[in-house]
Design a protein around this motif. Structure first.
Motif, PDB file in Angstrom:
ATOM      1  N   ASP A 120       0.941  -1.367   0.133  1.00 30.76           N
ATOM      2  CA  ASP A 120       0.106  -0.079   0.161  1.00 30.76           C
ATOM      3  C   ASP A 120       0.872   1.303   0.011  1.00 30.76           C
ATOM      4  N   ASP A 121       0.353   2.273  -0.024  1.00 34.48           N
ATOM      5  CA  ASP A 121       1.075   3.641  -0.105  1.00 34.48           C
ATOM      6  C   ASP A 121       1.031   4.481   1.371  1.00 34.48           C
ATOM      7  N   GLU A 122       0.624   3.773   2.273  1.00 34.30           N
ATOM      8  CA  GLU A 122       0.655   4.374   3.887  1.00 34.30           C
ATOM      9  C   GLU A 122       1.866   4.723   4.269  1.00 34.30           C
ATOM     10  N   THR A 123       2.146   5.419   5.223  1.00 35.31           N
ATOM     11  CA  THR A 123       3.349   5.348   6.051  1.00 35.31           C
ATOM     12  C   THR A 123       3.063   5.455   7.506  1.00 35.31           C
ATOM     13  N   PRO A 124       3.922   4.640   8.162  1.00 34.97           N
ATOM     14  CA  PRO A 124       5.055   4.043   7.815  1.00 34.97           C
ATOM     15  C   PRO A 124       5.005   3.008   6.929  1.00 34.97           C
ATOM     16  N   ALA A 125       5.790   2.551   6.063  1.00 37.24           N
ATOM     17  CA  ALA A 125       5.648   1.476   5.077  1.00 37.24           C
ATOM     18  C   ALA A 125       5.724   0.272   5.938  1.00 37.24           C
ATOM     19  N   LEU A 126       4.948  -0.869   5.466  1.00 37.56           N
ATOM     20  CA  LEU A 126       4.718  -2.180   6.091  1.00 37.56           C
ATOM     21  C   LEU A 126       6.315  -2.730   5.866  1.00 37.56           C
ATOM     22  N   ARG A 127       6.790  -3.436   6.651  1.00 36.08           N
ATOM     23  CA  ARG A 127       8.124  -4.222   6.542  1.00 36.08           C
ATOM     24  C   ARG A 127       7.681  -5.500   6.096  1.00 36.08           C
ATOM     25  N   THR A 128       8.691  -5.832   5.120  1.00 35.02           N
ATOM     26  CA  THR A 128       8.211  -7.303   4.655  1.00 35.02           C
ATOM     27  C   THR A 128       9.543  -8.374   4.658  1.00 35.02           C
ATOM     28  N   LYS A 129       9.239  -9.307   4.581  1.00 38.50           N
ATOM     29  CA  LYS A 129      10.287 -10.523   4.324  1.00 38.50           C
ATOM     30  C   LYS A 129       9.907 -11.562   3.153  1.00 38.50           C
ATOM     31  N   VAL A 130      10.497 -11.935   2.198  1.00 36.71           N
ATOM     32  CA  VAL A 130      10.080 -12.645   1.200  1.00 36.71           C
ATOM     33  C   VAL A 130      10.197 -14.198   1.602  1.00 36.71           C
ATOM     34  N   LEU A 131       9.086 -14.924   1.897  1.00 38.28           N
ATOM     35  CA  LEU A 131       9.100 -16.490   1.939  1.00 38.28           C
ATOM     36  C   LEU A 131       9.202 -17.157   0.780  1.00 38.28           C
ATOM     37  N   SER A 187       3.768 -19.663 -20.708  1.00 37.86           N
ATOM     38  CA  SER A 187       4.050 -18.239 -20.357  1.00 37.86           C
ATOM     39  C   SER A 187       3.922 -18.183 -18.695  1.00 37.86           C
ATOM     40  N   ARG A 188       5.004 -18.456 -18.109  1.00 34.72           N
ATOM     41  CA  ARG A 188       4.914 -18.790 -16.457  1.00 34.72           C
ATOM     42  C   ARG A 188       4.796 -17.521 -15.767  1.00 34.72           C
ATOM     43  N   GLU A 189       3.547 -17.727 -14.991  1.00 36.07           N
ATOM     44  CA  GLU A 189       3.625 -16.467 -13.898  1.00 36.07           C
ATOM     45  C   GLU A 189       3.794 -16.852 -12.505  1.00 36.07           C
ATOM     46  N   ARG A 190       4.554 -15.846 -11.811  1.00 38.27           N
ATOM     47  CA  ARG A 190       5.117 -16.091 -10.616  1.00 38.27           C
ATOM     48  C   ARG A 190       4.328 -15.323  -9.571  1.00 38.27           C
ATOM     49  N   GLN A 191       4.035 -16.019  -8.451  1.00 36.90           N
ATOM     50  CA  GLN A 191       3.471 -15.473  -7.190  1.00 36.90           C
ATOM     51  C   GLN A 191       4.496 -15.059  -6.176  1.00 36.90           C
ATOM     52  N   ARG A 192       4.654 -14.124  -5.386  1.00 35.25           N
ATOM     53  CA  ARG A 192       5.661 -13.896  -4.476  1.00 35.25           C
ATOM     54  C   ARG A 192       4.669 -14.018  -3.008  1.00 35.25           C
ATOM     55  N   VAL A 193       5.134 -14.652  -1.958  1.00 31.99           N
ATOM     56  CA  VAL A 193       4.577 -14.930  -0.682  1.00 31.99           C
ATOM     57  C   VAL A 193       5.647 -14.266   0.268  1.00 31.99           C
ATOM     58  N   VAL A 194       4.980 -13.028   1.010  1.00 27.83           N
ATOM     59  CA  VAL A 194       5.789 -12.348   1.783  1.00 27.83           C
ATOM     60  C   VAL A 194       5.057 -12.453   3.201  1.00 27.83           C
ATOM     61  N   VAL A 195       5.878 -12.396   4.178  1.00 31.40           N
ATOM     62  CA  VAL A 195       5.183 -12.057   5.646  1.00 31.40           C
ATOM     63  C   VAL A 195       5.600 -10.647   5.929  1.00 31.40           C
ATOM     64  N   VAL A 228       7.422 -15.166  12.760  1.00 30.86           N
ATOM     65  CA  VAL A 228       8.164 -14.851  11.444  1.00 30.86           C
ATOM     66  C   VAL A 228       9.228 -15.989  11.155  1.00 30.86           C
ATOM     67  N   ASP A 229      10.289 -16.327  12.265  1.00 26.88           N
ATOM     68  CA  ASP A 229      11.241 -17.279  12.206  1.00 26.88           C
ATOM     69  C   ASP A 229      10.731 -18.525  11.576  1.00 26.88           C
TER      70      ASP A 229
END
Length: 293
Positions: free
Chosen positions: A160-171, A263-271, A284-285
């Protein structure tokens, strides 16, 4: 303006309305009448001397004043919950973590992480709820969940475009597959292209998940179901076709054929999270360990 006299229940009601985007939905979630929710919001608006929500036909949206209050109210409620845990004499990694997850993450990722946590941190309680990525982002902002497992697709814009930005880690990044009835004309092809996907009826979940991204036609959604098992059973019945995240390919019922699209599509999963407490960091760990053993 004096916020010190604002009852905590009013802040929790405000938080719930901000997440749900609806007075009636918040009332249902809290077990209140809609008039009780309306009174709590009106009382808060009198204290801040400004509207907290813009009322619209399909719900409510936070005003600028509402965004400011939500940011601070969420922090206050999180700190009070932390104080309750400390006063109860619980260890730092005990307590309750509220985890949100987009629907297909419940197939393998979330259950395996919870099983690992029961063995490694028995004093930690994790409560979960599913939802769309958009609704869970709102829940993070409202601090009604602590962390959330979310999905995004190329070009992977910010959540989203809100502040503060969300912290993320790619799973994980995983391939998007196609699920069709076993007797479907596409079922026994060695490979298919995006062009082969035109003209078929789709089974999708809101808001459109289940339809192949980027189709250059107005698609026909014959059935809408958020639950992946329901979608796959509809596919097995011959009611249409749907997309399928790669980890769920081993869970398809009899009567469903899984196909790769050239035509492969990728989906990213994040926490994602806003503020990470020690108990939440343990969760998270566990999620990271489950995808990167």
């Amino acid at each position: 303006m004096d916020l010190t006299a604002v009852p905590l229940v009013a802040l929790r009601v405000f938080q719930e309305v901000a997440e749900r985007g609806s007075l009636s939905a918040a009332a249902t979630a809290l077990g209140y009448t809609q008039s009780a929710v309306t009174r709590q919001i009106a009382a808060l608006e009198r204290v801040v001397r400004a509207p907290l929500f813009d009322r619209q036909r399909d719900g409510v949206q936070l005003t600028d004043t509402g965004h400011v209050l939500l940011r601070h109210a969420g922090l206050v409620l999180v700190q009070l919950d932390a104080a309750s845990r400390e006063l109860s004499g619980l260890p730092a990694t005990a307590g309750t973590v509220r985890l949100g997850w987009f629907t297909s993450a419940g197939g393998t990722l979330v259950p395996s992480a919870l099983a690992a946590l029961r063995r490694s941190h028995p004093a930690l309680t994790v409560t979960t709820r599913d939802g769309t990525t958009a609704s869970l982002v709102r829940a993070l902002r409202a601090r009604t969940v602590d962390i959330a497992v979310l999905a995004s697709e190329p070009p992977f814009p910010p959540l989203d475009d809100e502040t503060p930005a969300l912290r993320t880690k790619v799973l994980d990044e995983r391939e998007l597959l196609l699920a069709v009835p076993s007797m479907h004309p596409l079922a026994h092809k060695d490979f298919i292209t995006v062009a082969d996907l035109r003209g078929w009826a789709w089974i999708a979940g809101p808001p459109g998940f289940g339809v192949w991204p980027g189709l250059d036609e107005r698609v026909v959604v014959a059935h809408v179901a958020r639950d992946w098992l329901a979608k796959l059973q509809l596919v097995a019945s011959g009611a249409g076709i749907t997309t399928l995240p790669e980890p769920l390919a081993t869970l398809v019922p009899h009567g469903v054929q899984v196909i790769r699209v050239r035509s492969r599509e990728r989906q990213r999963v994040v926490v994602a999270w806003l503020n990470l407490s020690e108990p939440a960091s343990v969760v998270v760990d566990a999620l990271v360990s489950g995808t990167h053993p």
